[in-house]
Design a protein around this motif. Structure first.
Motif, PDB file in Angstrom:
ATOM      1  N   ASP A 156      -5.359   0.477  -3.671  1.00  0.00           N
ATOM      2  CA  ASP A 156      -4.249   0.946  -3.156  1.00  0.00           C
ATOM      3  C   ASP A 156      -4.205   2.308  -2.858  1.00  0.00           C
ATOM      4  O   ASP A 156      -4.084   3.008  -3.828  1.00  0.00           O
ATOM      5  CB  ASP A 156      -2.817   0.422  -4.036  1.00  0.00           C
ATOM      6  CG  ASP A 156      -1.772   0.924  -3.496  1.00  0.00           C
ATOM      7  OD1 ASP A 156      -1.548   1.523  -2.475  1.00  0.00           O
ATOM      8  OD2 ASP A 156      -0.606   0.578  -4.119  1.00  0.00           O
ATOM      9  N   LYS A 157      -4.285   3.009  -1.886  1.00  0.00           N
ATOM     10  CA  LYS A 157      -4.303   4.470  -1.291  1.00  0.00           C
ATOM     11  C   LYS A 157      -3.305   4.925  -0.764  1.00  0.00           C
ATOM     12  O   LYS A 157      -2.161   3.941  -0.589  1.00  0.00           O
ATOM     13  CB  LYS A 157      -5.814   4.608  -0.946  1.00  0.00           C
ATOM     14  CG  LYS A 157      -6.981   4.308  -1.770  1.00  0.00           C
ATOM     15  CD  LYS A 157      -7.131   4.987  -2.844  1.00  0.00           C
ATOM     16  CE  LYS A 157      -8.312   4.682  -3.625  1.00  0.00           C
ATOM     17  NZ  LYS A 157      -8.428   5.573  -4.752  1.00  0.00           N
ATOM     18  N   LEU A 158      -3.170   6.157  -0.113  1.00  0.00           N
ATOM     19  CA  LEU A 158      -2.149   6.685   0.561  1.00  0.00           C
ATOM     20  C   LEU A 158      -1.806   6.128   1.608  1.00  0.00           C
ATOM     21  O   LEU A 158      -0.720   6.150   2.167  1.00  0.00           O
ATOM     22  CB  LEU A 158      -2.305   8.119   0.411  1.00  0.00           C
ATOM     23  CG  LEU A 158      -2.382   8.932  -0.892  1.00  0.00           C
ATOM     24  CD1 LEU A 158      -2.835  10.502  -0.487  1.00  0.00           C
ATOM     25  CD2 LEU A 158      -1.278   8.979  -1.613  1.00  0.00           C
ATOM     26  N   ASN A 159      -2.805   5.408   2.437  1.00  0.00           N
ATOM     27  CA  ASN A 159      -2.533   5.033   3.638  1.00  0.00           C
ATOM     28  C   ASN A 159      -3.598   4.103   4.174  1.00  0.00           C
ATOM     29  O   ASN A 159      -4.538   3.456   3.197  1.00  0.00           O
ATOM     30  CB  ASN A 159      -2.669   6.015   5.064  1.00  0.00           C
ATOM     31  CG  ASN A 159      -4.020   6.965   4.798  1.00  0.00           C
ATOM     32  OD1 ASN A 159      -5.212   6.304   4.477  1.00  0.00           O
ATOM     33  ND2 ASN A 159      -3.962   8.144   4.860  1.00  0.00           N
ATOM     34  N   SER A 218      -2.516  -2.901  -8.144  1.00  0.00           N
ATOM     35  CA  SER A 218      -3.118  -2.020  -6.971  1.00  0.00           C
ATOM     36  C   SER A 218      -4.346  -2.375  -6.362  1.00  0.00           C
ATOM     37  O   SER A 218      -4.960  -1.581  -5.676  1.00  0.00           O
ATOM     38  CB  SER A 218      -3.012  -0.646  -7.621  1.00  0.00           C
ATOM     39  OG  SER A 218      -4.020  -0.480  -8.629  1.00  0.00           O
ATOM     40  N   VAL A 223       0.891  -1.297  -0.081  1.00  0.00           N
ATOM     41  CA  VAL A 223       0.045   0.036  -0.004  1.00  0.00           C
ATOM     42  C   VAL A 223       0.767   1.116  -0.048  1.00  0.00           C
ATOM     43  O   VAL A 223       1.562   1.487   0.858  1.00  0.00           O
ATOM     44  CB  VAL A 223      -0.803   0.045   1.168  1.00  0.00           C
ATOM     45  CG1 VAL A 223      -1.782   1.420   1.250  1.00  0.00           C
ATOM     46  CG2 VAL A 223      -1.879  -1.198   1.193  1.00  0.00           C
ATOM     47  N   ASN A 224       0.857   2.007  -1.001  1.00  0.00           N
ATOM     48  CA  ASN A 224       1.474   3.139  -1.249  1.00  0.00           C
ATOM     49  C   ASN A 224       3.096   2.914  -0.951  1.00  0.00           C
ATOM     50  O   ASN A 224       3.680   3.576   0.030  1.00  0.00           O
ATOM     51  CB  ASN A 224       1.113   4.261  -0.488  1.00  0.00           C
ATOM     52  CG  ASN A 224       1.395   5.821  -0.582  1.00  0.00           C
ATOM     53  OD1 ASN A 224       2.106   5.853  -1.568  1.00  0.00           O
ATOM     54  ND2 ASN A 224       1.853   6.489   0.481  1.00  0.00           N
ATOM     55  N   GLU A 225       3.549   1.911  -1.494  1.00  0.00           N
ATOM     56  CA  GLU A 225       5.079   1.447  -1.133  1.00  0.00           C
ATOM     57  C   GLU A 225       5.509   1.232   0.151  1.00  0.00           C
ATOM     58  O   GLU A 225       6.470   0.912   0.288  1.00  0.00           O
ATOM     59  CB  GLU A 225       6.070   2.611  -1.799  1.00  0.00           C
ATOM     60  CG  GLU A 225       5.910   3.053  -3.025  1.00  0.00           C
ATOM     61  CD  GLU A 225       6.762   4.034  -3.736  1.00  0.00           C
ATOM     62  OE1 GLU A 225       7.546   4.610  -2.747  1.00  0.00           O
ATOM     63  OE2 GLU A 225       6.882   4.303  -5.018  1.00  0.00           O
ATOM     64  N   GLU A 226       4.411   0.852   0.981  1.00  0.00           N
ATOM     65  CA  GLU A 226       4.595   0.188   2.052  1.00  0.00           C
ATOM     66  C   GLU A 226       3.913  -1.102   2.175  1.00  0.00           C
ATOM     67  O   GLU A 226       3.137  -1.546   1.584  1.00  0.00           O
ATOM     68  CB  GLU A 226       4.013   1.008   3.476  1.00  0.00           C
ATOM     69  CG  GLU A 226       4.680   2.402   3.648  1.00  0.00           C
ATOM     70  CD  GLU A 226       5.923   2.304   4.583  1.00  0.00           C
ATOM     71  OE1 GLU A 226       6.034   1.034   5.139  1.00  0.00           O
ATOM     72  OE2 GLU A 226       6.831   3.210   4.719  1.00  0.00           O
ATOM     73  N   THR A 264      -7.306   3.338   1.995  1.00  0.00           N
ATOM     74  CA  THR A 264      -7.514   1.857   1.451  1.00  0.00           C
ATOM     75  C   THR A 264      -8.568   1.180   1.916  1.00  0.00           C
ATOM     76  O   THR A 264      -9.374   0.630   1.117  1.00  0.00           O
ATOM     77  CB  THR A 264      -6.025   1.181   1.791  1.00  0.00           C
ATOM     78  OG1 THR A 264      -4.913   1.879   1.288  1.00  0.00           O
ATOM     79  CG2 THR A 264      -6.116  -0.268   1.032  1.00  0.00           C
TER      80      THR A 264
END
Length: 1486
Positions: A247-250, A223, A151-154, A254
Motif C-alpha cells: 500500500d503506497k501513496l498512489n 497494507s 490504497v492510501n485511504e482511497e 503501489t
C-alpha cells in the motif's frame, strides 16, 4: 435429472431437524449454474448465467435482477436495458466487488466489449450507474479476480484479468489477449472518473509477459495485497505464482512495489503445478495460507499450508513473468516458497476454506464428487481428524470458492451447480452427554457446565466449557498410569484429557476404593495422584471435578508384574490399558507413565497363520453400504470382525461376521462417506490384519420412468433411467409385497414388468432399494387442467387459433388448448399441462397471432386448477358393490370413508393454500392515514384516553384569554419544575408512598412530559439522572431486570421520550411498513370466512382466533352501484369480491373498503344507515337484511343471513343506498345493537343446541382444528414479506445512521455499564432491548391505532400479538427448544427467529460502532423537536393535574427536600407555589 437429489436431501434435512440438529439451508437458483458468489455485510450475492440474486444470511431471497436484455450503443458508450422476456444480450458478470463502507456493489463482466454497473448494496434492484468499460474479461468465463482494496485511504477495485490490446469493435472479438493487473476508481471524484485506471497523467498497469495466465485468488491483509495465479505457458513448465503489492501513496507506486514468489508443491516437482483453490488464514503474523494443488491429472490433489508473509527487505526487483509498462523483459529470479506442511492427499479436492479456531486450524474442503470435508489441524500443523459434514447423493463438483458466515461464524456457504447451501460447521446439539460430546473430537463443540449440554463456546457465557484435548487421537477422557519410586511404593496418576475453556473452575479429585477413600498426594490440573495400598486387584472409583462437572471412571487396578504371557499385541495392549509400562517384551511398573499403544503394533500375533484378504465382492458400493458382501482369503477361521477406516478418520467402523467358512466370510458393509477405506480383519487378541481397499461412491438417482401407466393385470414392460445402476438391489412397488424382477438394459437403464393389482383404478409408487435405504423415483406425470375465462368477442376463435404455455421458474410447459366454450357473453378456454404433481405453475401465457397475454396473478374464481391424477399403475377392472348387503358394518364403513374423504379434502386444500398463497396482497391502500404528532403523542402518553388526555391537548376553540389567565396561575409551578433537585426529590417522594399506584406513576410521568415538552433537553437530563439512580439501587442487583417493566415514573418517562424522539423516524420510515403489514393482515383475513359473531377467521396468525369450524365457501363477484342524488341515479358499478358465507353487514364493509381504495376517501354514511338491495330482474330489487323472516332458527338462536342464504349469483348487481334519503323496503335496525347479540345470533359457528341432523348435513361434517392449522402458515406466507420489511425497517441501519435518540441513549447505557463495571455483554443487550424494542416498538406493533387513523379489531389485535412476540423473540439471548406441544405462535416463526437474532446483533453492533453524537448536536436535535411541536399541548392542564399529587403529598415532599439539603430558597419557592394554587381557582384541583 437436475433436481432429483433435492427432495431426498430436504427429506434428510427434515429428519435432522426432528432430532434437534441444525438444518442446511438451500437456495436453488434459476438461470443456470452459479458462476460466482460473495458474502458482504449481512447479505449474500449470487451470480448465475441470467440472474443476480441478493439473499440474507439464511439464504432467503431478498432481490433478484435479470441479466438478460438489450445493449444499446457503441463499444465506448452504451446502456443496458433489462427485459423480463427475451432479450438478445446477456450481462455475464465476472467481477463482484462490494464496497460496504459506501453501500455499493460493483459488477463487471462480458457485455458488448465490457460493461460495469454500480448497484445499491442494500437493494441490488436500485441500479446507480452503468457504463461500457472492460474491467474484467470480455469472455464470459475468463479467469480473473477482482475486489476492493484500500490504497492510501482511497478505495479502488483491483482487477487481475485477461484483457486485450486489440479488439474487433464490430463483434468484440479479441485480436490479442494480454493479462493485466490494474487499480480502478470507485467514484467519479478520483482521477479519470469511475472505473478509470488512470493515475494523474499515467495509466499504470502490470502485464503478463506471456499468454496463459489464470488468476485464482486475491486478497488484502493490512497494507499488503496478495495475488495468486497459474502460469500455463505452452513452451515452459507450468508454475504457481504469488505476487505481493504494498500500500503506497498512489496507484503507480503501489503497482511498482511488485514482489514475487514461486509456490512449489508438494514433493519439490516444479513441472505441471496448478493451483485449484486458495484460502488465507486470518489471524496474526505469520500470514498462513492454504492451497489445493494438482498436476496434469486433476484427480490427484494435495492440500498444503504455506507462510506467505511478504518479504521485509525492499531491494529493486523485476519479475520474470509480470512487469510494469516499459520495464525490460528480463527479470530477477523470484524466491521459492515451499509448504510448511502437506496436510492432506485426497482425490478430487476442488475448494478450500481455512478458519482459525483458538489453537486449531479448521479446514473445510469441497470435492468434485459432491462432499464437504472438515479437516482438524493442531497447532503444530499436524492433520488429526477428517470428517464429512455434507454430501450430495450424486457427483456434483463443489464450487472453488467457499465463504464463512461473517455474523455467527458457524456456517459455511457452499455452491454446487445451481444451488447455494449454508452448511453448519458442527452439530454440537446432537450430543446429549459429556462423553458423546467429547467423543465427537470436534474443537467447535464442548460441554457447557451451566447449560449441561454440548454447545459452541460462545453459547456458554460465564461458565466452564470443556472441550477436546490437543491430541484428538486420545481415546479416553481419563487415563491412568503407575509410577514406582525407589522405595517400591506405587503411585496412581490420573490424567484428565478435558481442555478447560470459559470461566476458571476448581479442579479436584477423589479416589474411592474397596478399602476406603484413598489419600490424594495432590492435584494440579490436569493431573492428580494418590498412593496405592499393597492390595492386589484393587477396584478404584476416580471422580475428577472441574467446576460443576464431575467425571467418574471405574478402574480395576492390576499388578503390572502379574500381567504375563507371550509378547502378543493383545498382551501389550492389556498391559498399557492397565496403566503399566511395556519394556523388553514384558509388562512392568514404570516411572515414566504409560507408553503409546503404537508400540504394540509391531509385535507378532499369537495366531500361527495370519489372515489374508484376496478379494471383496463388491469392491465398490454407494455410500449407503452393501448387504451380504463376500470376502475371500486365507486363514479366516479366527476372524471375528471387519474394520473399515478412511485416511485420518478418527472413528473407524466395524462390521460383524455373519458367515465364516474359513476361506470366505459374509458381512454387511456399513454406510460411509464417499471415498476409499482400508479394510483389515479383527482377531480375538485385538490385532487387525490383512489389507484391502473398498470404495464408496454416490448413490443411485432415479431420473425417470416410462411409460407412466399400465393395466391392472400387470406384465407391462417398464423402463427406469437411473445413475449408478449397479448399486440398485431391488425395485419395489408400493401396492404389493411381490418381488419385482428387473434386468439391466444399459449402464443407465433397467427394465421390469409391472405387477398386477387387485383393484382398479389405483396408484402405486416405485422406489429403489439400495442396501437398507429406499430411494424414491420421480412423481408420475399428472395433468393440470386450466380453465380461463374472458369476455366474448366477434373473433370466434377456435382451439387451433390459440397456443398456451405454463411457466414454472425459468421453464415453459406446453398447455394444449382442448376446447373453447361460450356462455352468457363469456369464452371459457380449457388447456391441459403435463407436469409433475409437485410443480407449481406461476404464470400462464396465451398466444394468438403475434400477441401474447401473460396471466401472472391467478384469480381462482376464473382459473380452476384441477389435478387429474394419472396413476403410475392404472387398471381396468370395475369394482362391484353389493347393494343387497345393508348391514351395520357396511354402513359404518361408508361413514368412515366419507369422514376420511372430508379430512383428506381439508388437508389437501390446506396444502394447496400454502403452495399457492400469493403474498402480494396490497394493490391500492391509498394515502397512509398518519395521525398528526399531537394525537399520536396523546395516545402514547394517555393510552386509556379519557378527560385528562382531552384536557392536555390544545383545543383551537378554547378561549385564548382564559388560557392566558390559567398560565398566570401555573407559572410558578412550571418555574419550580426547572429545578432538578426539586424535580428528582418530588419523583422519589411520590414513588416511596404506598398509596401511590402504578396508574398514578404513569399519570405523573405523562403530565410531567407534557409540562416539559418545550424543553426536551432538560427533560432528557432529568430522565438520565433518575435512570442512574434506579440502576444503582440495591433492588437492582439483578441488572438484567432494569427497565423491564413500567414500575417507576422514569420508566414511563422513557417510553414517552422515545415516542417523541422517534416520531419522525416512524413517520418517514417504519410507519409505511407497519401500515402495509396491517393492511395485508386485514386483507388476508377477509379472503376467507370470518364469523360475524365471534370475529374468528379461517385465515389468521393466532390459533385462538382460528375459525376451524368454517364450512365450504365460494367466491362471489358483485357489481355494487351507489344511489346518487335525490332522483335515484346510479353510479358506475364497482367490482367487489365477496364470499358466499358473508353476512349482509360483512358485504357492506367490503363494498365500503373497495370504495375507499378506489376513490381515496371513505363513504361518509355510517354502516347502520346503509341498505343493500339485490337486483333480481330489470328494475326489480330485493332487500338484503342480516335477519328477516327467512332466517334459519335453531332453538332460540337465529342464524345471520348470508349471500348463500339469498342464493346470490356471481356478477349480480347490488344497490347501495342510504336510509336517510331513501326509505328501506323493510324496517330493521342493526342486530349488533342488541346487548345479547352473541347469545341470540350465530353465523358460522353452530350454537350448542340440539338440531335435526337431516336439516343441513353440510354443516354437520366433522371438522378437526388441527387440520386447519395450515391456515396459520398460509397467512404467515401471505404477510411474511411485509413483516420482514417492517422488522428490517426498524433494526436496519444500512448506509445511513440510526436515529439520534437511539444512538444517544445506547451510548448512555454503554457508559452506565462501564461506570458500574458491568462486563457481561448480555446485560447491555438486555438493557437496550428493554429500553427500545420492549418499551417502544412493541407498543407500536400492537397498537397501530396509535399511529394511524384506524380502528383495530380484537382479531387483528390477536394477530399483531403473534407478530410482536416474534419481534421480541428476535431480541432474546436464549434459545428455546420447541416440541410438538409448543404454542403455535412460537412454532410459526421458529425457523425465522435465528436469522432475526443475527440481524439484531448486527444492528446493535452497527449502532455501537456508529460515530458518536456530540452533546451539542443532540441538544440541537432536541431543541428542533421541541420547536416543531410547540404550542400543541395545554401545559396548564398538565400542571394542574401534577399539582394534585404535590398537594396530596406536600408534607412528604418538604421533608425529602429537608433531608436532601435543599437551599432555603427552593423550599420557600415550593410554599409560594402552594399559596398560589390555594389562592387561585383558575388552577384549582377541586
Amino acid at each position: 435429472m437436475e433436481f432429483a437429489w433435492l427432495p431426498l436431501f430436504l427429506a434428510l434435512g427434515g429428519l435432522l431437524g426432528a432430532r434437534g440438529l441444525q438444518e442446511i439451508d438451500v437456495f436453488p437458483s434459476r438461470g443456470g449454474d452459479i458462476r460466482d458468489f460473495i458474502v458482504a455485510a449481512r447479505w449474500v450475492y449470487v451470480v448465475t448465467g441470467d440472474y443476480l440474486y441478493q439473499l440474507n444470511l439464511s439464504l432467503g431471497l431478498l432481490h433478484s435482477l435479470t441479466q438478460r436484455g438489450e445493449y444499446i450503443g457503441s463499444r465506448f458508450s452504451g446502456r443496458f436495458n433489462r427485459t423480463l422476456e427475451g432479450g438478445t444480450s446477456t450481462f455475464s458478470v465476472n467481477t463482484l466487488a462490494p464496497l460496504v463502507e459506501r453501500n455499493l456493489l460493483f459488477t463487471c463482466g462480458a457485455l458488448n466489449c465490457g460493461f460495469c454497473e454500480t448497484l445499491n448494496l442494500t437493494d441490488i434492484t436500485r441500479i446507480l450507474s452503468g457504463e461500457a468499460y472492460a474491467l474484467s474479461p470480455v469472455v464470459p468465463k475468463g479467469a480473473s479476480v477482482g475486489f476492493v482494496v484500500d490504497v492510501n485511504e482511497e478505495s479502488y477495485i483491483l482487477s487481475a484479468a485477461e484483457g486485450f490490446e486489440g479488439i474487433n469493435e464490430k463483434n468484440c472479438s479479441v485480436i490479442k489477449r494480454v493479462s493485466k493487473i490494474r487499480l480502478h476508481n470507485t467514484h467519479d471524484s478520483q482521477d479519470g472518473g469511475l472505473f478509470s485506471s488512470l493515475d494523474s497523467s499515467d495509466n499504470p498497469e502490470i502485464f503478463a509477459r506471456r499468454a496463459g495466465v489464470q488468476f485464482v485468488d486475491a486478497f488484502q491483509i493490512k497494507s499488503t495485497i496478495f495475488i495468486f495465479s497459474n502460469l500455463n505457458h505452452v513452451e515452459k513448465p507450468h508454475k504457481v505464482r504469488l505476487l505481493w503489492f504494498a500500500d503506497k501513496l498512489n496507484k503507480t507506486k503501489t503497482l511498482r512495489s511488485l514482489r514475487g514468489a514461486i509456490l512449489v508443491c508438494c514433493e519439490g516437482v516444479e513441472v505441471h503445478q496448478r493451483l485449484v483453490s486458495s484460502s488465507v488464514v486470518l489471524g496474526d503474523q505469520p500470514v498462513l495460507w492454504a492451497g489445493i494443488f494438482t498436476d496434469h491429472d486433476v484427480t490427484n490433489t494435495e492440500l498444503a499450508v504455506y507462510d506467505v508473509s511478504p518479504p521485509t527487505d525492499a531491494p529493486t526487483y523485476r519479475d520474470p513473468d509480470f512487469g510494469y509498462t516499459g520495464e525490460p523483459s528480463k527479470g530477477d529470479v523470484p524466491i521459492t516458497l515451499r509448504p510448511l506442511r502437506v496436510l492432506l492427499k485426497h482425490p478430487y479436492m476442488t475448494s478450500v476454506l481455512a478458519v482459525k479456531l483458538n489453537n486449531w486450524l479448521i479446514v473445510f474442503i469441497g470435492t468434485g464428487d459432491g462432499q464437504l470435508l472438515k479437516l482438524t489441524v493442531d497447532a503444530k500443523l499436524q492433520a488429526q481428524c477428517l470428517s464429512v459434514i455434507w454430501k450430495a447423493p450424486d457427483d456434483r463438483r463443489v464450487f472453488p470458492k467457499m465463504h464463512l458466515d461473517p455474523v455467527g461464524r458457524k456456517h459455511v456457504f457452499v455452491a454446487v451447480r445451481d444451488k447455494l447451501m449454508r452448511v453448519p460447521v458442527s452439530q454440537c446439539v446432537q450430543h446429549s452427554s459429556l462423553q458423546s460430546c467429547w467423543n465427537a473430537r470436534d474443537p467447535y463443540c464442548g460441554w457447557c457446565g451451566a447449560l449441561t449440554r454440548c454447545s459452541f463456546e460462545d453459547e456458554c457465557p460465564s461458565s466452564l466449557w470443556l472441550s477436546v484435548p490437543d491430541d484428538l487421537r486420545q481415546r479416553r477422557m481419563l487415563s491412568h498410569s503407575f509410577q514406582e519410586d525407589a522405595e517400591g511404593k506405587i503411585t496412581l496418576v490420573v490424567f484428565t484429557h478435558l481442555k478447560r475453556g470459559g470461566a476458571p473452575a476448581n479442579f479436584s479429585c477423589r479416589f474411592d476404593s474397596s478399602v476406603g477413600v484413598l489419600g490424594g498426594l495432590g492435584h494440579r490440573y490436569p493431573e492428580c495422584t494418590c498412593l496405592l495400598p499393597p492390595v492386589i486387584g484393587l477396584r478404584v472409583s476416580v471422580t475428577v471435578s472441574l467446576g460443576e462437572v464431575d467425571v467418574t471412571e471405574e478402574l480395576n487396578l492390576l499388578n503390572c508384574s502379574g500381567i504375563t504371557g507371550a509378547p502378543t499385541p493383545l498382551l501389550c495392549s492389556q498391559c498399557l490399558a492397565a496403566g503399566c509400562g511395556w519394556s523388553n517384551g514384558a509388562c512392568t511398573w514404570t516411572r515414566r507413565g504409560a507408553l503409546n499403544m503404537s508400540i504394540c503394533q509391531g509385535l507378532q500375533t499369537g495366531v500361527d497363520s495370519l489372515p489374508e484378504i484376496f478379494n471383496i465382492t463388491p469392491s465398490e458400493m454407494s455410500f449407503y453400504g452393501k448387504n451380504n458382501a463376500v470376502l475371500t482369503g486365507r486363514n479366516l477361521g479366527h476372524v471375528i470382525g471387519v474394520r473399515l477406516q478412511g485416511h485420518l478418520d478418527c472413528s473407524a467402523k466395524e462390521a460383524s461376521v455373519r458367515l465364516n467358512t474359513g476361506a470366505s466370510l459374509t458381512f454387511h458393509i456399513p454406510a460411509g462417506d464417499k471415498g476409499r477405506v482400508e479394510v483389515c480383519l479383527l482377531l480375538p487378541d485385538g490385532g487387525c490384519h490383512g489389507n484391502a481397499l473398498l470404495t464408496y461412491r454416490s448413490a443411485p438417482v432415479c431420473a425417470s420412468i416410462s411409460p407412466h401407466s399400465t393395466w391392472a393385470s400387470g406384465k407391462r414392460r417398464m423402463n427406469i433411467t437411473v445413475s449408478n445402476l449397479k448399486f440398485v438391489d431391488e425395485v419395489i412397488h408400493s401396492h404389493t409385497d411381490e418381488r419385482v424382477n428387473f434386468s439391466e438394459s444399459s449402464d443407465q437403464s433397467l427394465q421390469f414388468e409391472s405387477l398386477a393389482a387387485d383393484r382398479d383404478p389405483f396408484s402405486s409408487s416405485v422406489t429403489l432399494r439400495v442396501a437398507n435405504h429406499t430411494l424414491a423415483c420421480p412423481n408420475a406425470i399428472h395433468h393440470l387442467r386450466l380453465t380461463i375465462e374472458k369476455k366474448s368477442d366477434e373473433l370466434q376463435m377456435a382451439p387451433e387459433d390459440l397456443r398456451g404455455k405454463g411457466a414454472q421458474g425459468g421453464e415453459d410447459y406446453d398447455c394444449v388448448i382442448t376446447k373453447i366454450e361460450r356462455s352468457n357473453g363469456t369464452d371459457i378456454i380449457t388447456c391441459v399441462i403435463k407436469i409433475s404433481i409437485d410443480a407449481e405453475i406461476t404464470a400462464v401465457k396465451i398466444m394468438y397471432g403475434s400477441q401474447t397475454k401473460v396471466l401472472t396473478h391467478f384469480d381462482y374464481l376464473k382459473l380452476l386448477l384441477l389435478l387429474l391424477v394419472v396413476p403410475l399403475i392404472v387398471g381396468t377392472g370395475v369394482g362391484v358393490y353389493c347393494w343387497q348387503k345393508r348391514s351395520l358394518t357396511a354402513r359404518m364403513n361408508n361413514l368412515i370413508e366419507v369422514l376420511e374423504m372430508d379430512i383428506r379434502n381439508d388437508i389437501r386444500q390446506g396444502f394447496v393454500d400454502m403452495q399457492t398463497e400469493d403474498s402480494d396482497l396490497i394493490e391500492n391502500v391509498g394515502a397512509i392515514p398518519f395521525l398528526d404528532y399531537k394525537h399520536f403523542a396523546a395516545k402514547i402518553f394517555f393510552p386509556e384516553g379519557g378527560s385528562l388526555m382531552t384536557a392536555c391537548l390544545k383545543d383551537i376553540s378554547q378561549d385564548p384569554r382564559k388560557m392566558e389567565k390559567q398560565d398566570d396561575g401555573c407559572g410558578r409551578l412550571a418555574q419550580l419544575l426547572r429545578e432538578p433537585l426539586f424535580l428528582t426529590s418530588m419523583v422519589h417522594t411520590l414513588e416511596e408512598q404506598k398509596s401511590f399506584t402504578i396508574q398514578h406513576k404513569c399519570t405523573v410521568a405523562s403530565v410531567l412530559t407534557v409540562a416539559l415538552h418545550r424543553d426536551l433537553g432538560y427533560l432528557t437530563e432529568v430522565m438520565e439522572q433518575l435512570l442512574r439512580v434506579a440502576m444503582e439501587q440495591p433492588s437492582n442487583g439483578q441488572h438484567k431486570m432494569v427497565l423491564r417493566r413500567t414500575q417507576s415514573i422514569v420508566e414511563k418517562v422513557l417510553t414517552n421520550w422515545m415516542s417523541i424522539c422517534l416520531y419522525g423516524f416512524l413517520r418517514e420510515s417504519a410507519g409505511q411498513h407497519l401500515y402495509f403489514l396491517v393492511s395485508a393482515l386485514t386483507q388476508q383475513i377477509a379472503k376467507g370466512p370470518v364469523d360475524s359473531v365471534t370475529e374468528k377467521a379461517l385465515y389468521t396468525l393466532s390459533e385462538d382466533w382460528l375459525l376451524w369450524q368454517a364450512q365450504d365457501f365460494t367466491a362471489v363477484k358483485l357489481q355494487a352501484v351507489f344511489v346518487v342524488g335525490g332522483d335515484g341515479q346510479l353510479s358506475e358499478p364497482l367490482e367487489v369480491e365477496a364470499l358466499s358465507c358473508d353476512t349482509v353487514d360483512q358485504v357492506k364493509l367490503k363494498i365500503l373498503a373497495v370504495f375507499k381504495a378506489k376513490f381515496g376517501f371513505a363513504y361518509n354514511i355510517p354502516l347502520r344507515d346503509i341498505r343493500l338491495e339485490l337486483e333480481q330482474g330489470p328494475g326489480v330489487f330485493v332487500a338484503l337484511e342480516e335477519v328477516d323472516r327467512s332466517s334459519e332458527v335453531i332453538g332460540e338462536v337465529t342464524m345471520l343471513n348470508t349471500l348463500r342464504h339469498y342464493k346470490v349469483p356471481a356478477k349480480v348487481t347490488v344497490k347501495v343506498l342510504s336510509t336517510g334519503c331513501h326509505p328501506p323496503l323493510v324496517s330493521q335496525s342493526s342486530v349488533k345493537d342488541d346487548q345479547n347479540f352473541s347469545v341470540k345470533y350465530f353465523h358460522l359457528i353452530d350454537p350448542d343446541v340440539c338440531e335435526d341432523q337431516g336439516m343441513n348435513p353440510e354443516r354437520k361434517k366433522l371438522k378437526l382444528k388441527e387440520v386447519h392449522l395450515t391456515k396459520l402458515l398460509s397467512t404467515k406466507v401471505a404477510v411474511h414479506s411485509y413483516m420482514v420489511n417492517l422488522f428490517r425497517g426498524i433494526w436496519g441501519v444500512g448506509p445511513g445512521k440510526a436515529p439520534p435518540a437511539i444512538k444517544h441513549f445506547f451510548d448512555f447505557l454503554d457508559g452506565q455499564a462501564a461506570r458500574m463495571k458491568i462486563a457481561d455483554p448480555e446485560v447491555l443487550h438486555i438493557w437496550k432491548t428493554n429500553s427500545l424494542p420492549l418499551r417502544f416498538w412493541v407498543n407500536i406493533l400492537k397498537n397501530p391505532q396509535f399511529v394511524f387513523d384506524m380502528d383495530k379489531s380484537d382479531h387483528l389485535d390477536g394477530c399483531l400479538s403473534v407478530i410482536a412476540q416474534a419481534f421480541m423473540d428476535s431480541f432474546s439471548l436464549t434459545d428455546t427448544k420447541l416440541g410438538k406441544h409448543a404454542p403455535t405462535n412460537k412454532l410459526l416463526y421458529a425457523k425465522d427467529i435465528p436469522q432475526f437474532k443475527q440481524e439484531v446483533k448486527a444492528y446493535y453492533n452497527c449502532v455501537r460502532e456508529q460515530q458518536p453524537i456530540t452533546t451539542a448536536e443532540f441538544k440541537d436535535f432536541l431543541l428542533e423537536e421541541s420547536r416543531k411541536h410547540d404550542n400543541e399541548f395545554n401545559e396548564p392542564a398538565a400542571l394542574r393535574e401534577l399539582y394534585k399529587f404535590i398537594h396530596q403529598y406536600f408534607t412528604e415532599i418538604e421533608q425529602k427536600l429537608e433531608h436532601s439539603g435543599a437551599p432555603a430558597e427552593l423550599k420557600e419557592q415550593l410554599k409560594q407555589v402552594k399559596n398560589q394554587f390555594d389562592g387561585q381557582k383558575s388552577c384549582s384541583w377541586d
